[in-house]
Design an enzyme around this catalytic site. Sequence first.
Site, PDB file in Angstrom:
ATOM      1  N   LYS A  81     -10.674  -5.588   8.270  1.00  0.00           N
ATOM      2  CA  LYS A  81      -9.438  -4.799   8.118  1.00  0.00           C
ATOM      3  C   LYS A  81      -9.808  -3.345   7.812  1.00  0.00           C
ATOM      4  CE  LYS A  81      -4.967  -5.006   5.686  1.00  0.00           C
ATOM      5  NZ  LYS A  81      -4.202  -5.688   4.611  1.00  0.00           N
ATOM      6  N   SER A 156       0.423  -7.008   6.024  1.00  0.00           N
ATOM      7  CA  SER A 156      -0.112  -5.822   6.669  1.00  0.00           C
ATOM      8  C   SER A 156      -1.350  -6.113   7.519  1.00  0.00           C
ATOM      9  CB  SER A 156      -0.487  -4.793   5.595  1.00  0.00           C
ATOM     10  OG  SER A 156      -1.525  -5.311   4.780  1.00  0.00           O
ATOM     11  N   SER A 180      -0.243 -10.077   2.281  1.00  0.00           N
ATOM     12  CA  SER A 180      -0.756  -9.497   3.529  1.00  0.00           C
ATOM     13  C   SER A 180      -1.897 -10.250   4.199  1.00  0.00           C
ATOM     14  CB  SER A 180      -1.190  -8.049   3.301  1.00  0.00           C
ATOM     15  OG  SER A 180      -0.060  -7.236   3.125  1.00  0.00           O
TER      16      SER A 180
END
Lengths: 505, 502, 99
Positions: A81, A156, A180
Site C-alpha cells: 500500500k 482505503s 481499511s
Amino acid sequence: MSNLTHSTAADLAAKIHAGEVSSVEVTQAHLDRIAAIDSTVHAFLHVDTEGALAAARAVDEDVAAGRPVASPLAGVPLALKDVFATKDIPTTCGSRILENWVPPYDATVTRRLREAGVVVLGKTNMDEFAMGSSTENSAFGVTRNPWDLDRVPGGSGGGSSASLAAFEAPLAIGTDTGGSIRQPASVTGTVGVKPTYGGVSRYGLVAFSSSLDQGGPCARTVLDAALLHEVIAGHDPFDSTSIDAPVPPVVAAAREGAAGDLRGVRVGVVREFTGEWYQSGVLGAFERSVEVLRELGAEVVEVSCPNFDYALPAYYLIAPSEASSNLARFDAMRYGLRVGDERGNSAEQVMALTREAGFGEEVKRRIMVGTYALSSGYYDAYYGQAQKVRTLISRDFERAFGEVDVLVSPTTPTTAFRIGERVDDPVAMYRADLCTIPANMSGTPAMSVPAGLSEEDGLPVGLQIMAPALQEQRMYKVAAAYEVARDKAAGGALINRVPELEVAR
Amino acid sequence: MSLSTADLLDYDEVLERFDPVLGLEVHVELSTNTKMFCGCPTAFGAEPNTQVCPVCLGLPGALPVVNGKAVESAIRIGLALGCEIAPWCRFARKNYFYPDMPKNFQTSQYDEPIAFNGSLSLELADGTVVEVGIERAHMEEDTGKSLHVGGATGRIHGAEHSLLDYNRAGVPLIEIVTKPITGTGARAPEVARAYVTALRDLLRALDVSDVRMDQGSLRCDANVSLMPRGATEFGTRTETKNVNSLRSVERAVRHEMSRQGAVLVAGGEIMQETRHFDESTGTTSAGRRKETSEDYRYFPEPDLVPMAPSADWVEQLRTTLPELPWERRKRVQTDWQLSDLELRDLVNAGALDLVAATVDAGAAPDAARAWWVNYLSQEANSRGVELAELPISPSQVARVAALVAEGELTNKLAREVVDGVLAGEGEPDAVVESRGLAVVSDDTALYAAIDDALAAQPDVAEKIRGGKVQAAGAIVGAVMKATKGQADAKRVRELVLERCAG
Amino acid sequence: MPNISREEVAHLARLARLAVTEAELDKFAGQLDVILQSVARVGEVAADDIPPTSHAVPLRNVFRADEIRPGLTQEQVLAGAPSVEDGRFRVPRILGEQA
Ligand SMILES: [Mg+2]
Ligand SMILES: [Zn+2]
C-alpha cells in the site's frame, strides 16, 4: 490463466525454495499480469520492475547456493500500500500533495519485507491518506473491483485488495484505521487482517489517525495471511506504541484450524451488528457462515455490545481530529507540492494555497471536522466524549471476551457498491465501516475471511472474526477452519469465481 | 521606529500609581547527547541541516521516541526546584503552523506537566531574600532556525524570503514557568534578573544545560502587567521575547513597566500581545498582531505513551542532586570565613563559581576572591560583559596568584600579567616572558642598581651608614625606578641596608 | 448542537491553512453540519465517571537511550525540497512572529 499468478503464497514459496521455479520467473509472471490487466483494474500507482527483479534474483541466488532462505516467504511477490515509506521509491498516499515524493528512508514494515526476501512489486492505490471506503478518493484515479469493474474494491486499501483479486500479487499489505484492510477484503473476496494495535510497527506508515492506524497482511488464503503476519509483526523500538511481546503463533494456528475441528471454541455473535443498513444477502451469508462454525463444533452464543452503536460517531471524531494534526506537516516548506510561490506571496499564503490545491475534498472535509472537534470550547463535547466512548467500547469487548473466545459479525453491511454511488453522501460512505470500527477503537485484532456470495447481487461477503488483544491465533484458527469447510462445501475457493479479466493488448 | 519619551512614564510615577506583576517563562535546552525524540546530535554550530533525520524533520511516517535522559533531567530540575513530580503524565500536541516547526505542531506538555508547584529562593543585592513560586516545569522540543534574507535588518519584517535549518529542531527543552510574582514594587526588574540568575546557577549546578543565553540555550520570556496600586485583579499582560542576557531581562521589564504605565495613564488599554525586545535601544515593540487569537487545539500525543515515573526512580534521582547553589553559598561562607557582606559581594559579582574554580586550581580563597570580585569585575563592567565571558580562566588567575605568592610577581606586575592574558597574549607565564615582567630577583643585578643609586646620592648613603635607616627609602625608590618596578621593594631595602652596614 | 456558519468554516479553514473557495465555504458549511449532527451522538453516553481512552495499548514509560544514531545527509534532507539555498530550505517570506 497462469499457474504462477493463481497459486497461493505458501505454494509459491515451497516451489521457489525447492528450486522448482525461480523467484524471477514468479516475479516476472506477476509483472506481466500487471502489464496486461492493470490498465483495467488500476491497483498500482507505481510498479518497481527493477527493484522487484533484483530482490527476486537475490533469493534465487540463495536457493542456488544452498543457503537458507531469509524467511518462509522469501521470493514471493507482494503489493505494498502506498502509505508505507519506501526508500528511493515514490510514496504518495494517493495524494497530489505528495506526488513524486521519494522518501529517504524505509518504513519498518518495508524493511522487514525486504529483509525477509519478499519481493515488493510496487505501491498500490488507496483513498487519499487512507480516508475513505472505496478508493475513489485517490488523486490518481479509481481502482476497480475485479468482481465487477463498475464497483469499488473497498477502501482505503482498494489497490491492495484489487491486486489480490486480480491475481496481480499473491500477497499485499494494507493499513486499517477504521476497516481499511477488512472492508476491502470483504468486498473483493479476499482475506485481510488487522492485528492488535501495536502488533505491527507504524514507523514509516504515513499517519492518518495515530491511535487507530495499524498495518496488516492481505492475502487470498488464511495461511498466506498468517505467514505474512509473522514476517511483518513484532516489537520495533522506533515505534513507542509497539508492543514488546512475542508475536502470537498465527501460522501454527492457521494450520491447526485447517484440520477443521472447532470443538471447545466459543463463538459470540454480536447482536448489534444488524438492522436497517444491512443488505439481506449479507445477513444471509453471515447466518450460513455461523451455521458452518456450529457444524465444525464451535459453541455459538449471542452476545451484546451495546456501546458499539456509538463507535461510528466516536470514530468520525477521533480519526479526523488526529488527522488534522498529522496532516499539518504537508505545508509546502520541506517536501512535496508547492503552489503559489510567486508575486511576493507569504509563507502563510503559500501553505494555504498548496494545501487547498494538494488535498482532495474528503481530506479537507476531515481536516475541518477535526479542527472543529479539537478547538477550544468544543473539545470536551466532541473529542473528549469520543475518548470516553472508546473506554465503553473496550469494556464491551472485555465483557464479551469473558464469555466467548472470538466474536463474529459480517465485515461490512453491504457488498461492493457502485463507483460514484456514495461520493456525494459522506455519511452513507462512512457506514461501510459500521462493523469494523469497534476493533480499531479498542485496539483488538480482527480479520475478514470470504463468506460466500450475497444472494441478490452475487458479490462477495466477508465474515469478520474478532479476538482479544494479542490473541490473534484464536481468530486465525477459526478463520482457517471456516475457510476449509466453506471451500469444500462450495467445491473450490471463492476467489476462483472472479470473472476472467480482459487482457489489454 | 523610535519611541519619544512621552511614550514612557517616569519610573517613579509608575510605582506611585501601579503595582507590577511579573511572570517569567524560561526555556532551557538540555545538554543531552541527542534530541528529545530521535537520535540526532544536539551540538551547537554544525553545518545547516546535517543533524537531522526523518523524525526531527517531520517526514511523513516518522515517529517520536522519548529520550529517557531528558526525562531524567526534567525530574531532577523539578526536584531541585522543590516541585512535585507527576506520578503519571503525558505529552500533548500544540498545534499551530510555523515554517520552523517541521510537523506544524510542537510536542509539548499541556495540562499534565512532569513537575509542578515548587519554588526558588533568590537573594537580591542588598541581601533581601525573595521566594518565587514555580508553577510548572515541562518537557517539549525546540524549533528549527530561520534566517531572514533581504530587507534591511535581517529581521523578519521586510525580508524577501527565509532560509530554514532544522538542526535545532527537536532539541530537548524544559520550560519553567513561575507563578505570578507580586509585591516586588520598584524592584521588579531586579527580581526578574535575580530569578533568571538563580535559575541559571541552579541548572548549571545540576549539569543539565549549557545555560548560555548568548547561544540561546537559556531563553527568557518576560510577562509584565500593571495593576492600580492596592488592586487585587491583575492587569492585561504583555509577553516580551528575545531577551537574551541577564541585563536585558532587567531592562525589558523596566521598559515594559514604563511603557504600560504611559499607556494606562493616558487612558489607553494594554493589548495582550507578544513584544520583541531590542537590545540596541532597550525598548520593546509589538509583533504583528494576529487576526484571531491562537487556538492551539492541544490533545494527548497519540504517538507517545504516558510516563509514570515510579516513586523509586524519583527518589533515586533525588540522591543524584548536587549541592544546590544556596547550600553551597552557606558552605563557602564557612569554609572561606566570609562575612555576610563579603559573601553578598561575591555572589552579586556573579563570581562564586569562578572563585571556587580558582581555589580548586590552587589559589588561596582571599586572593582568588580579590582578583574576581575587585579587579576582574571592574574589567567586565567596563567591557559590558558577564564576568564568566572575560577571556581569562580560573586556572589562569590561579597561576597569577601563585606567582605572586611565590614572590615572582608583585601585585602591580600581576595586574599587568592579567591585562596581558585578557588582551589575548597567552598564558600568564608567556605574558611574564614576553612583557619581561618577572621580578628582578637576581641579587647581582640589584646590587649593581643599588651601588649606582648610592653613588648618585652620596649624602643619603652617608646618612644610612650613619644609622639613619629611614633614609634608605630614597635609595629603594631610585632602585625601583631603575628596574621599572620589577624588583621586590622589600628585598631591595634589605640589600641596601646590608650594603651600607659593611 | 452544531449549526455551522460560513464564517465558522472560514475560521476553521484559516486555522487549518486551507485557502478554501467561496463555493467550498457553502458546500462545507452544509456537509460539516450534517457530519457534526450525526457524530454529536457521542454526547448521549459516557458520563463523568468514565475515564477517556487516548491509547489503545496499556504501555507506560517507553524511553530511548541517549545515544547518537546516524541521520540523513544534507543532500538527502534537501533532495525533496521545493526550493533550496545555501544548504537550507528556501521558503517564502514569513509574516508573523513565532507564536
Ligand atoms: Mg512552550
Ligand atoms: Zn533527528
